[in-house]
Design a protein around this motif. Structure first.
Motif: not given
Length: 446
Positions: A430-446
């Motif tokens: 996705l071309g994004m930092p790992r920490s940012s992806l973890y935050a998005k996963i939490q945000e979207h409830g994935v």
């Protein structure tokens, strides 16, 4: 291959003598008493060897050699002469003569020379046929006409013309190994060894032993000396696949090989040299790994001399029909299935899929469908995909029924599915930092 020999000499007595003696030895002999007559005989039926006097009534053996070269007639030529000089011998070999033999002729030596020449020609023919067969079955890393694949072809051709270190980057299944073999085959080292070593498949200890070799007693179980891949690949090509997964403790040793072409066998004090072209490949972003400190930056810069990026299948959908047809032709032959065809609705389904596994996954999908097909026609119902098709996503997005947040969630889900749930690799995709992806996963409830 036969043993037909064309004997050319403007001296009738010598011509008869050579013809008789060689006939007794079992050779099939045809004769010519001039340069012009020899050219006519060659055009009637190409001999396996030409035995000619240097000085002919209407020309010389050099003119015969030039005629053969101009028409790409590959027949070994042995030149006889009573005017043997060193300069003439050198000139004969430069012009393409196989051998240069002075008169008077030693018939025992001449017979051995002819048999050796015929045997060598048979070997060359067999080798040429073998290479032709290999080229027929060789996999093409440039199937398609998209701008991305045409650019890759152009850059790969340049890389093949120079024996430089090449870094091949591309997702899993894009054909990095296929491209590496193509670079070797098209380069100046094509007649030497191609050695393939997967850096991710072996433990550090086993990897070092396989790559560098070891001396007897270097470690428990080393009961004899072992030649490593670096020595086996000498003068050829060493392909380090998935170099991004190489153990950090091995990386300094690889750097020394890349920079100096020197190494030590395990347990040895003798420094050895190797002359290899190094090709490296990785599905990971080595620049990012170097920035994070998990891959040596100096090694990255050294292997990145000539980078080649293989575009994933989803970036060149216009190539999918051609790749599909090529794979179906190969599968039909490999499986003894006969011609395979694909329906229009199956083609549409292939176009709607994201192909996280790229060409390797496409082949697997088609192969499975071909096995289930009774009539050689692959239909949509016979296709099984690892990830969902993009149909719903595309249609809903086009109709405006998805919010930006929902589109983002689905995009993250697709990346995670493509990487088997691996968050680190999904973040790279996705071309994004790992920490940012973890935050998005939490945000979207994935």
């Amino acid at each position: 291959m036969g043993n037909k020999i064309l004997v050319v000499d403007d001296n009738d007595l010598m011509l008869d003598l050579l013809s008789d003696r060689l006939g007794v030895e079992g050779f099939e002999v045809i004769t010519a008493d001039s340069l012009s007559q020899s050219l006519l005989e060659i055009q009637k039926s190409t001999p396996n060897v030409i035995l000619t006097d240097y000085q002919l009534g209407d020309g010389t053996a050099f003119e015969l050699l030039a005629w053969l070269k101009a028409r790409d007639v590959r027949v070994p030529v042995i030149v006889l002469t009573g005017e043997a000089t060193f300069d003439l011998a050198v000139q004969a070999v430069k012009n393409g003569a196989e051998q240069f033999i002075p008169k008077p002729v030693d018939f025992g030596f001449l017979t051995k020379m002819l048999r050796h020449t015929l045997e060598h020609s048979r070997f060359q023919l067999k080798d040429a046929v073998s290479k032709l067969e290999q080229s027929r079955h060789a996999r093409d890393p440039f199937i398609g006409n998209s701008p991305a694949i045409l650019e890759l072809r152009k850059m790969a051709k340049r890389a093949s013309e120079a024996s430089v270190t090449v870094l091949i980057q591309g997702e899993t299944g894009t054909g990095k190994g296929v491209l590496a073999r193509w670079l070797h085959k098209m380069g100046s080292r094509s007649n030497e060894a191609f050695v393939d070593l997967n850096c991710a498949a072996l433990s550090r200890e086993l990897f070092e032993s396989e790559l560098f070799g070891h001396q007897k007693g270097a470690f428990t179980g080393a009961v004899s000396n072992k030649v490593g891949f670096l020595e086996a690949a000498n003068h050829g090509t060493l392909f380090l696949d998935e170099i991004g997964d190489m153990d950090p403790q091995v990386q300094p040793k690889i750097l020394k090989v890349v920079e100096e072409r020197r190494f030590y066998r395990l347990g040895d004090v003798l420094e050895r040299k190797t002359d290899v072209q190094i090709l490296a490949a990785s599905h990971r972003d080595l620049k990012k790994l170097a920035a994070e400190g998990t891959f040596r930056s100096d090694l990255y810069f050294r292997i990145n001399t000539f980078p080649l990026r293989i575009p994933p299948l989803r970036e060149r959908p216009e190539d999918l029909p051609l790749i599909t047809d090529r794979l179906l032709a190969q599968l039909g032959s490999d499986m003894n299935h006969g011609p395979l065809r694909i329906s229009d609705n199956a083609r549409m389904a292939l176009q709607r899929y994201s192909w996280p596994g790229n060409i390797r996954e496409l082949r697997n999908v088609l192969e499975r469908a071909a096995l289930l097909s009774d009539d050689g026609v692959i239909d949509k119902a016979g296709l099984e995909f690892e990830a969902p098709l993009r149909q719903d996503f595309t249609e809903n997005a086009t109709n405006g029924t998805l919010t930006l947040k929902e589109m983002e969630k689905r995009h993250i889900l697709q990346a995670l599915e493509a990487e088997g749930g691996n968050v680190v690799r999904a973040a790279q995709r996705l071309g994004m930092p790992r920490s940012s992806l973890y935050a998005k996963i939490q945000e979207h409830g994935v």
